[in-house]
Design a protein around this motif. Structure first.
Motif, PDB file in Angstrom:
ATOM      1  N   ASN A  62      -9.316   6.558  16.390  1.00 43.05           N
ATOM      2  CA  ASN A  62      -8.931   7.170  15.047  1.00 43.05           C
ATOM      3  C   ASN A  62      -9.534   8.481  14.765  1.00 43.05           C
ATOM      4  O   ASN A  62      -9.615   8.954  13.493  1.00 43.05           O
ATOM      5  CB  ASN A  62      -8.663   6.379  13.902  1.00 43.05           C
ATOM      6  N   LEU A  64     -12.942   8.925  14.322  1.00 43.48           N
ATOM      7  CA  LEU A  64     -14.226   8.406  13.329  1.00 43.48           C
ATOM      8  C   LEU A  64     -15.154   9.009  14.162  1.00 43.48           C
ATOM      9  O   LEU A  64     -16.199   9.549  13.597  1.00 43.48           O
ATOM     10  CB  LEU A  64     -14.344   7.051  13.292  1.00 43.48           C
ATOM     11  N   VAL A  88      -5.608  13.353   9.123  1.00 40.91           N
ATOM     12  CA  VAL A  88      -5.000  12.574   7.989  1.00 40.91           C
ATOM     13  C   VAL A  88      -3.883  12.051   8.302  1.00 40.91           C
ATOM     14  O   VAL A  88      -3.423  10.984   8.391  1.00 40.91           O
ATOM     15  CB  VAL A  88      -4.689  13.084   6.636  1.00 40.91           C
ATOM     16  N   ARG A  91      -4.304   9.387  10.922  1.00 41.22           N
ATOM     17  CA  ARG A  91      -5.076   8.135  10.506  1.00 41.22           C
ATOM     18  C   ARG A  91      -3.900   7.186   9.425  1.00 41.22           C
ATOM     19  O   ARG A  91      -4.437   5.902   9.461  1.00 41.22           O
ATOM     20  CB  ARG A  91      -6.197   8.358   9.702  1.00 41.22           C
ATOM     21  N   PHE A  98     -12.131  -3.361  10.466  1.00 35.48           N
ATOM     22  CA  PHE A  98     -13.739  -3.112  10.733  1.00 35.48           C
ATOM     23  C   PHE A  98     -14.420  -4.571  11.117  1.00 35.48           C
ATOM     24  O   PHE A  98     -13.760  -5.493  10.589  1.00 35.48           O
ATOM     25  CB  PHE A  98     -14.404  -2.685   9.826  1.00 35.48           C
ATOM     26  N   ALA A 102     -15.256  -4.567   5.939  1.00 36.84           N
ATOM     27  CA  ALA A 102     -15.286  -3.368   5.296  1.00 36.84           C
ATOM     28  C   ALA A 102     -14.631  -3.158   4.018  1.00 36.84           C
ATOM     29  O   ALA A 102     -14.185  -2.075   3.555  1.00 36.84           O
ATOM     30  CB  ALA A 102     -15.399  -2.150   6.085  1.00 36.84           C
ATOM     31  N   PHE A 104     -14.103  -2.950  -0.162  1.00 34.26           N
ATOM     32  CA  PHE A 104     -14.726  -2.227  -0.987  1.00 34.26           C
ATOM     33  C   PHE A 104     -15.093  -3.174  -2.001  1.00 34.26           C
ATOM     34  O   PHE A 104     -14.298  -3.958  -2.798  1.00 34.26           O
ATOM     35  CB  PHE A 104     -13.772  -1.146  -1.874  1.00 34.26           C
ATOM     36  N   HIS A 120      -2.038   7.451  -0.756  1.00 35.45           N
ATOM     37  CA  HIS A 120      -0.988   8.405   0.174  1.00 35.45           C
ATOM     38  C   HIS A 120       0.235   7.886  -0.165  1.00 35.45           C
ATOM     39  O   HIS A 120       1.285   8.432   0.634  1.00 35.45           O
ATOM     40  CB  HIS A 120      -1.101   7.764   1.588  1.00 35.45           C
TER      41      HIS A 120
ATOM     42  N   TYR B  54      -8.814  11.360  -9.372  1.00 38.67           N
ATOM     43  CA  TYR B  54      -9.604  10.418  -9.383  1.00 38.67           C
ATOM     44  C   TYR B  54     -10.191  10.223 -10.961  1.00 38.67           C
ATOM     45  O   TYR B  54     -11.409   9.975 -11.016  1.00 38.67           O
ATOM     46  CB  TYR B  54     -10.631  10.384  -8.660  1.00 38.67           C
ATOM     47  N   GLU B 133     -25.977   1.955  -3.994  1.00 40.04           N
ATOM     48  CA  GLU B 133     -24.592   1.707  -3.968  1.00 40.04           C
ATOM     49  C   GLU B 133     -23.922   2.489  -2.637  1.00 40.04           C
ATOM     50  O   GLU B 133     -23.376   1.722  -1.674  1.00 40.04           O
ATOM     51  CB  GLU B 133     -23.697   2.213  -5.076  1.00 40.04           C
ATOM     52  N   GLN B 142     -17.847   0.646   4.607  1.00 38.94           N
ATOM     53  CA  GLN B 142     -17.029   1.000   3.798  1.00 38.94           C
ATOM     54  C   GLN B 142     -16.778   2.810   3.744  1.00 38.94           C
ATOM     55  O   GLN B 142     -15.500   2.977   3.569  1.00 38.94           O
ATOM     56  CB  GLN B 142     -17.403   0.439   2.478  1.00 38.94           C
ATOM     57  N   ASP B 144     -16.921   4.380   6.339  1.00 38.10           N
ATOM     58  CA  ASP B 144     -16.076   4.549   7.588  1.00 38.10           C
ATOM     59  C   ASP B 144     -14.644   4.235   7.416  1.00 38.10           C
ATOM     60  O   ASP B 144     -13.577   4.819   7.789  1.00 38.10           O
ATOM     61  CB  ASP B 144     -16.457   3.947   8.655  1.00 38.10           C
ATOM     62  N   ALA B 145     -14.427   3.070   6.455  1.00 37.89           N
ATOM     63  CA  ALA B 145     -13.078   2.464   6.229  1.00 37.89           C
ATOM     64  C   ALA B 145     -12.474   3.561   5.367  1.00 37.89           C
ATOM     65  O   ALA B 145     -11.094   4.023   5.389  1.00 37.89           O
ATOM     66  CB  ALA B 145     -13.419   1.268   5.480  1.00 37.89           C
ATOM     67  N   LEU B 146     -12.936   4.286   4.592  1.00 41.05           N
ATOM     68  CA  LEU B 146     -12.601   5.354   3.691  1.00 41.05           C
ATOM     69  C   LEU B 146     -11.872   6.405   4.522  1.00 41.05           C
ATOM     70  O   LEU B 146     -10.761   6.828   4.715  1.00 41.05           O
ATOM     71  CB  LEU B 146     -13.377   6.026   2.710  1.00 41.05           C
ATOM     72  N   ARG B 147     -12.647   6.904   5.677  1.00 42.50           N
ATOM     73  CA  ARG B 147     -12.312   7.777   6.508  1.00 42.50           C
ATOM     74  C   ARG B 147     -11.230   7.277   7.488  1.00 42.50           C
ATOM     75  O   ARG B 147     -10.182   8.109   7.576  1.00 42.50           O
ATOM     76  CB  ARG B 147     -13.674   8.219   7.713  1.00 42.50           C
ATOM     77  N   ALA B 148     -11.297   6.083   7.655  1.00 40.84           N
ATOM     78  CA  ALA B 148     -10.228   5.579   8.631  1.00 40.84           C
ATOM     79  C   ALA B 148      -8.831   5.499   7.917  1.00 40.84           C
ATOM     80  O   ALA B 148      -7.991   5.382   8.381  1.00 40.84           O
ATOM     81  CB  ALA B 148     -10.768   4.115   9.383  1.00 40.84           C
ATOM     82  N   MET B 149      -8.942   5.380   6.657  1.00 41.11           N
ATOM     83  CA  MET B 149      -7.936   5.425   5.759  1.00 41.11           C
ATOM     84  C   MET B 149      -7.329   6.767   5.116  1.00 41.11           C
ATOM     85  O   MET B 149      -6.587   6.996   4.341  1.00 41.11           O
ATOM     86  CB  MET B 149      -7.981   4.375   4.553  1.00 41.11           C
ATOM     87  N   ALA B 150      -7.939   7.671   5.866  1.00 45.44           N
ATOM     88  CA  ALA B 150      -7.346   9.060   5.790  1.00 45.44           C
ATOM     89  C   ALA B 150      -7.889   9.536   4.243  1.00 45.44           C
ATOM     90  O   ALA B 150      -7.240  10.091   3.639  1.00 45.44           O
ATOM     91  CB  ALA B 150      -5.907   9.370   5.802  1.00 45.44           C
ATOM     92  N   VAL B 151      -8.912   8.999   3.625  1.00 45.69           N
ATOM     93  CA  VAL B 151      -9.636   9.374   2.469  1.00 45.69           C
ATOM     94  C   VAL B 151     -10.812  10.079   2.743  1.00 45.69           C
ATOM     95  O   VAL B 151     -11.699   9.445   3.467  1.00 45.69           O
ATOM     96  CB  VAL B 151      -9.633   8.300   1.683  1.00 45.69           C
ATOM     97  N   ASN B 152     -11.167  11.230   1.970  1.00 48.09           N
ATOM     98  CA  ASN B 152     -12.199  11.893   2.127  1.00 48.09           C
ATOM     99  C   ASN B 152     -13.510  11.265   1.306  1.00 48.09           C
ATOM    100  O   ASN B 152     -13.222  11.448   0.099  1.00 48.09           O
ATOM    101  CB  ASN B 152     -12.077  13.723   1.825  1.00 48.09           C
ATOM    102  N   ARG B 156     -13.902  11.314  -2.491  1.00 49.06           N
ATOM    103  CA  ARG B 156     -13.758   9.752  -3.386  1.00 49.06           C
ATOM    104  C   ARG B 156     -15.028   9.279  -3.861  1.00 49.06           C
ATOM    105  O   ARG B 156     -15.254   8.886  -5.043  1.00 49.06           O
ATOM    106  CB  ARG B 156     -13.123   8.695  -2.339  1.00 49.06           C
TER     107      ARG B 156
END
Lengths: 284, 273
Positions: A62, A64, A88, A91, A98, A102, A104, A120, B54, B133, B142, B144-152, B156
């Motif tokens: 993906n 990363l 984007v 992904r 993960f 992972a 939040f 999205h 946001y 934090e 977390q 990386d999870a943001l990036r993996a979900m296509a969020v910068n 964010r």
């Protein structure tokens, strides 16, 4: 199916096609020209001892992590040259579970699962609410919306993370060590869930693990990563019969009880199948 | 005359080369750090002008960094004002210093102590909080999870924090100025028998808009420093929980130093304007 020099890339119809992927970390080639083709709809398990670059490989799919050389085709498109903005689109089709989930930890379960939808899609709050409930039910955790991740057990956290990763109905799901850190019962639950999910949502699964039990339950095919390349690709049954020295060692050490490992028997590689349910697709 | 042997010269040169090497590496490290912060700043500022905004996250950050810092910054300012009044009266007693208390207290607070002390307090509280934090988010994948979900992650995580501190620190500073002056008043009236109207008159006659503007102007810069150092250190944590602790300490040190150093140059700049 291992790739060879003559086959065209990207392989037609493949969900993921890795071609000679090389990645060097601190002078060590973690991936030394790894090539692998994952067909659409199959569950490919990438197996190998810890620290052999399995997770690194997964992160290439993906975007990363970028390879030092080689191509990574996802749904027919080479994603290596793409920028973060261009990724984007990729992904949104490829989600990832993960290792630690992972989630939040400042958000509730509901907000976690709703996160990709809010980011999205133009879904209304009502639609999001329904979709979150649907996905949580799918992973066997209905009614946990208001909980915080800290209140959940390790296994539950992974399931919520799984619900989050299927929130946007991805075509490909990447699993990074889905059963690591879980007790055997929870591991089995996760394995069953992954297997069940694969039948329901018809996505392509790429699972990285060193857990052989997990591999036998969920894998359509297995790829064995060793020394930075794939040394074996085939079904679980083929893997257990493989004469590859490291692979057969790996199977022996992971499937036999500690005492028995010292005294190899003729049936050692297959001993596991007598005690445990049959591998996926394996004839009875 | 005695000439050093070739061996002596060789080792002397070697030591010199080592020094240059170490110095160069340190320098390269510092440049890397500054370059990384600069790059992140450009991304974070550019992201502030792109959708999505946001808004909720920004409000949350304003609450976290602003409203929740009120206690610590106000107490600091109040007692600083009181101490200033006491010290001024004591040290200028021979020159009839009592008469200048209002001026000294208000000028030093508004121009210098208000912005700097508030920034130091917020740097410690908010900067460290941000690093802790984001650092723990980084080590638990977390980010990386943001990036993996296509969020910068910069958009964010960094942009809302930057905006939050940027607008709240000047407000905290203004309140600190006010409370410091009131603290001075308290001492002037109770301990030094100066009337409230005299105290305020001397401030009113002395203080100019430019004094207030330069003080508040500085706090915008301090806010950027706190938020950016905090975010950068957090996002660049490598390893586990121990690295988060180290990064947090580093943020407090780096933010404090950069506040104090930049204060000098900003003061020069504002005096020249």
């Amino acid at each position: 199916m291992t790739t060879n020099a003559e086959s065209p890339h990207p392989a037609p119809g493949a969900a993921v096609d890795l071609v000679s992927v090389r990645k060097i970390y601190e002078g060590r080639a973690v991936l030394a020209g790894a090539s692998l083709t994952v067909e659409r709809g199959e569950t490919m398990v990438i197996l190998g001892p810890s620290g052999t670059g399995k997770s690194v490989l997964l992160r290439h799919i993906n975007g990363l992590t970028k390879p030092d050389s080689g191509q990574v085709y996802v749904c027919g498109r080479d994603i290596v040259p793409l920028s973060e903005e261009e990724l984007v689109e990729v992904r949104l089709r490829v989600s990832m579970l993960f290792q630690g989930g992972a989630l939040f930890d400042s958000m509730t379960v509901f907000d976690n699962v709703a996160f990709p939808m809010r980011e999205h899609t133009e879904m209304t709050p009502k639609e999001i609410k329904d979709r979150v409930a649907e996905k949580l039910a799918l992973v066997g955790l209905p009614g946990t919306q208001k909980k915080m991740p800290a209140e959940l057990s390790g296994g539950m956290r992974k399931r919520v993370a799984l619900a989050r990763s299927i929130a946007l109905d991805p075509e490909i799901i990447l699993f990074d060590e889905p059963t690591t850190g879980l007790d055997p019962i929870n591991s089995e639950k996760i394995n069953e869930l992954i297997d069940d999910l694969n039948e329901r949502i018809k996505a392509t699964f790429v699972v990285v693990t060193h857990d052989i039990v997990s591999a036998r339950t969920i894998a359509d095919r297995i790829a064995f990563l060793h020394g930075g390349t794939f040394e074996f690709v085939g079904t679980f049954a083929e893997a257990t019969r493989s004469t590859h020295p490291v692979l057969s060692d790996f199977f022996r050490s992971h499937t036999m009880p500690a005492g028995a490992a010292a005294a190899p028997s003729e049936t050692a590689p297959l001993a596991v199948s007598a005690a445990r349910p049959l591998a996926k697709g394996e004839p009875a | 005359m005695h000439r050093p042997s070739e061996t002596t010269v060789f080792y002397r040169n070697l030591r010199w080369l080592r020094f240059v090497d170490t110095f160069g590496r340190r320098g390269a490290g510092v440049l890397d750090y500054l370059g990384g912060i600069a790059e992140m700043t450009v991304q974070a500022v550019a992201a502030a002008f792109r959708k999505p905004l946001y808004a909720q996250e920004i409000l949350h950050q304003m609450d976290e960094s602003g409203v929740k810092s009120l206690g610590i910054t106000n107490v600091t300012a109040l007692f600083t004002g009181m101490v200033l009044a006491l010290q001024t009266a004591y040290s200028l007693a021979a020159f009839g210093g009592k008469l200048f208390i209002g001026r000294v207290v208000s000028l030093s607070l508004v121009r210098e102590l208000g912005p700097v002390l508030t920034a130091l307090m917020v740097g410690g509280r908010v900067g460290a909080g941000i690093t802790a934090e984001l650092g723990s988010m980084t080590v638990t994948e977390q980010v990386d999870a943001l990036r993996a979900m296509a969020v910068n992650p910069v958009k964010r995580l960094v942009t809302p924090r930057l905006i939050g501190v940027f607008f709240m620190l000047p407000i905290l500073t203004a309140l600190a100025d006010l409370l410091g002056i009131l603290g001075g008043l308290l001492i002037a009236v109770t301990e030094l028998s100066i009337s409230a109207s005299f105290y305020f008159n001397s401030i009113w006659n002395q203080l100019r808009i430019s004094d207030i503007a330069s003080g508040l102007g500085k706090s915008f810069f301090f806010a950027m420093e706190i938020a950016l150092i905090g975010c950068y250190n957090g996002l660049n944590v490598r390893g586990g929980a121990a690295s988060v602790g180290t990064a947090t300490t580093q943020t407090v040190v780096a933010a404090s130093i950069s506040i104090l150093v930049s204060d000098f140059f900003l003061t020069k700049l504002f005096l020249a304007l």
